[in-house]
Design an enzyme around this catalytic site. Structure first.
Site, PDB file in Angstrom:
ATOM      1  CE1 TYR A  46      -4.314   0.191  -0.413  1.00 42.38           C
ATOM      2  CE2 TYR A  46      -4.355  -1.585   1.193  1.00 42.38           C
ATOM      3  CZ  TYR A  46      -4.984  -0.829   0.225  1.00 42.38           C
ATOM      4  OH  TYR A  46      -6.277  -1.091  -0.115  1.00 42.38           O
ATOM      5  CD  GLU A  48      -3.431   4.085   0.836  1.00 47.21           C
ATOM      6  OE1 GLU A  48      -2.322   3.644   1.198  1.00 47.21           O
ATOM      7  OE2 GLU A  48      -4.519   3.575   1.168  1.00 47.21           O
ATOM      8  CG  ASP A 193      -7.818  10.111 -24.262  1.00 46.39           C
ATOM      9  OD1 ASP A 193      -6.816   9.385 -24.368  1.00 46.39           O
ATOM     10  OD2 ASP A 193      -8.926   9.688 -23.880  1.00 46.39           O
ATOM     11  CB  THR A 220      -4.306   3.492 -22.028  1.00 42.68           C
ATOM     12  OG1 THR A 220      -4.187   3.556 -23.452  1.00 42.68           O
ATOM     13  CG2 THR A 220      -5.734   3.757 -21.620  1.00 42.68           C
ATOM     14  CE  LYS A 223      -6.748   1.843 -25.777  1.00 41.46           C
ATOM     15  NZ  LYS A 223      -6.985   2.730 -24.619  1.00 41.46           N
ATOM     16  NE  ARG A 229      -5.789  -4.640 -19.967  1.00 36.77           N
ATOM     17  CZ  ARG A 229      -6.329  -4.216 -21.123  1.00 36.77           C
ATOM     18  NH1 ARG A 229      -7.240  -3.282 -21.134  1.00 36.77           N
ATOM     19  NH2 ARG A 229      -5.960  -4.749 -22.268  1.00 36.77           N
TER      20      ARG A 229
HETATM   21  N1  DSN Z   1     -11.519   0.048 -25.352  1.00 39.70           N
HETATM   22  C1  DSN Z   1     -10.578   0.994 -25.906  1.00 39.70           C
HETATM   23  C2  DSN Z   1     -10.563   0.947 -27.383  1.00 39.70           C
HETATM   24  O1  DSN Z   1     -10.589  -0.145 -27.885  1.00 39.70           O
HETATM   25  O2  DSN Z   1     -10.502   1.972 -28.056  1.00 39.70           O
HETATM   26  C3  DSN Z   1     -10.765   2.362 -25.447  1.00 39.70           C
HETATM   27  O3  DSN Z   1     -11.590   2.466 -24.372  1.00 39.70           O
END
Ligand code: DSN
Length: 414
Positions: A46, A48, A193, A220, A223, A229
């Site tokens: 933990y 925080e 984003d 994120t 990707k 993730r």
């Molecule tokens: N689920 C992701 C996508 O495939 O674009 C974004 O939220």
């Protein structure tokens, strides 16, 4: 593993990933090092707070690993501040809104039916009940050109406090300079984003919104960036904004950070800083363009007319008479995973839309070049044109398996 049921499911998922081709543009394969860090004992801790300012003891190594992740993230994206604690992209966006806005404030973002994302204020989200989201769109769906005149007009009328650039199903480069100019004219902050294209930006295969003066970037890490993730918020240079972001993530939104996940982010950023990552990012785009070309040559309508990034969005219903759902299902049967997707101004429903969305981050990780990508595009079209021909599907499945075997998922990257 002692838990044989879960062990079996993990093995089956490994097999599925090994033997099939992953074309969902938001998915990828991480290195063994990222997996190891993500499965490490940091999960027991933990933490925080932030490095040097935690609520619990025993933080010698969590502090070091979080500082490493922050330092590498800033180097990778050319910014001063990074918050690496968001558990995923949606919480990163929510934390950013609450850091920069007051309830009732207006956000100008890309229309959801033109490629924007749920977390950019879709009416089903909680944030849409707190902030007021207004939209800009493409001027021309066939070329993907954004209507910047409309953006300026809406911005002047609606007076947004934040202008949001970013998408989950858009295939062209945005004109970040124009967006920053419009924001300046109406006194708004700018947020990109870049979840889908973070790896392309890191590998210099796409423009970096910070180079044009964007205030913050959310993303994120799993990707095109090929990490675990997770989510992250980057701040170009304002210490005041960075402090607000930190407070908004913790204690505003989240509790204890996922330290194992932050360790894995640190590993992924290091991998993305290596020279080999530039080649990878460039190849992702070349491969997507090659697939788009095959579709275009076969007279399939592409939203945006082609692609500048990792992703292709095809209106297969009007071109081939097959719905997105039918395509997703039949392609699953032959070992090709992609997703059905709404197209701009789609006359059909989200659960059975007109389009499919596919991309090249994962197959490029496997080592696919343009030649293999073109072949996969041809096979997709062959299956969609003959979706009831079982013999043909068996033959294609065999070819897909053979291709997957020839290009095993690597465990390490250069
Ligand atoms: N689920 C992701 C996508 O495939 O674009 C974004 O939220």
């Amino acid at each position: 593993m002692k838990d044989k049921k879960v062990e079996k499911l993990i093995k089956l998922e490994e097999k599925r990933q090994r033997e099939g081709l992953e074309l969902i543009p938001s998915e990828n394969y991480v290195s063994q090092d990222v997996l190891t860090a993500n499965g490490s004992v940091f999960t027991n801790k933990y933490s925080e707070g932030y490095p040097g300012k935690r609520y619990y003891g025993g933080q010698d190594y969590t502090d070091q690993v979080e500082l490493l992740a922050i330092e590498r993230a800033c180097k990778l994206f050319g910014c001063k501040y990074a918050n690496v604690q968001p558990h995923a992209g949606a919480p990163a966006n929510i934390a950013a809104y609450f850091a920069l806005l007051e309830p009732g404030d207006t956000v100008l973002g890309m229309d959801l039916s033109h490629g924007g994302h749920l977390t950019h204020g879709h009416p089903v989200t909680h944030v849409s009940k707190i902030f007021r989201f207004v939209r800009y769109k493409m001027k021309n769906i066939e070329t993907g050109e954004i209507d910047y005149d409309e953006m300026l007009r809406v911005a002047k009328k609606e007076k947004p406090k934040l202008i949001l650039a970013g998408f989950s199903a858009y295939t062209r480069e945005l004109n970040y300079k124009k967006i920053v100019d419009i924001a300046k004219e109406v006194g708004a902050l700018t947020m990109a984003d870049m979840s889908h294209i973070a790896g392309l930006i890191a590998g210099k295969a796409a423009k970096n919104p910070f180079d044009y003066g964007f205030d913050i970037i959310t993303t994120t890490t799993h990707k095109t960036l090929r990490g675990p993730r997770g989510g992250m918020i980057l701040v170009r240079e304002s210490e005041e904004i960075a402090k607000k972001i930190d407070k908004s993530v913790f204690p505003g939104l989240q509790g204890g950070p996922l330290m194992h996940n932050i360790a894995a982010k640190a590993v992924c950023f290091d991998e993305a800083l290596r020279p080999g990552f530039k080649k990878y990012a460039t190849q992702i785009v070349k491969n997507a363009k090659a697939m788009a070309e095959v579709f275009k040559n076969n007279n399939v309508r592409l939203i945006g007319g082609g692609t500048d990034n990792h992703c292709v969005l095809a209106d297969i219903h009007s071109s081939l008479g097959v719905s997105g759902k039918e395509a997703q299902t039949v392609l699953d049967e032959v070992g090709i995973t992609l997703n059905m997707n709404m197209i701009a101004d789609d006359p059909r429903k989200p659960m059975d839309p007109s389009g499919i969305r596919f991309g090249t981050p994962a197959i490029t990780t496997r080592g696919f070049k343009e030649k293999e990508c073109k072949r996969v595009a041809e096979l997709i079209l062959e299956v969609l044109r003959n979706k009831d021909d079982e013999k043909l599907k068996q033959r294609v499945h065999k070819e897909i398996k053979a291709l997957a075997k020839r290009f095993p998922i690597p465990k390490t990257f250069n």
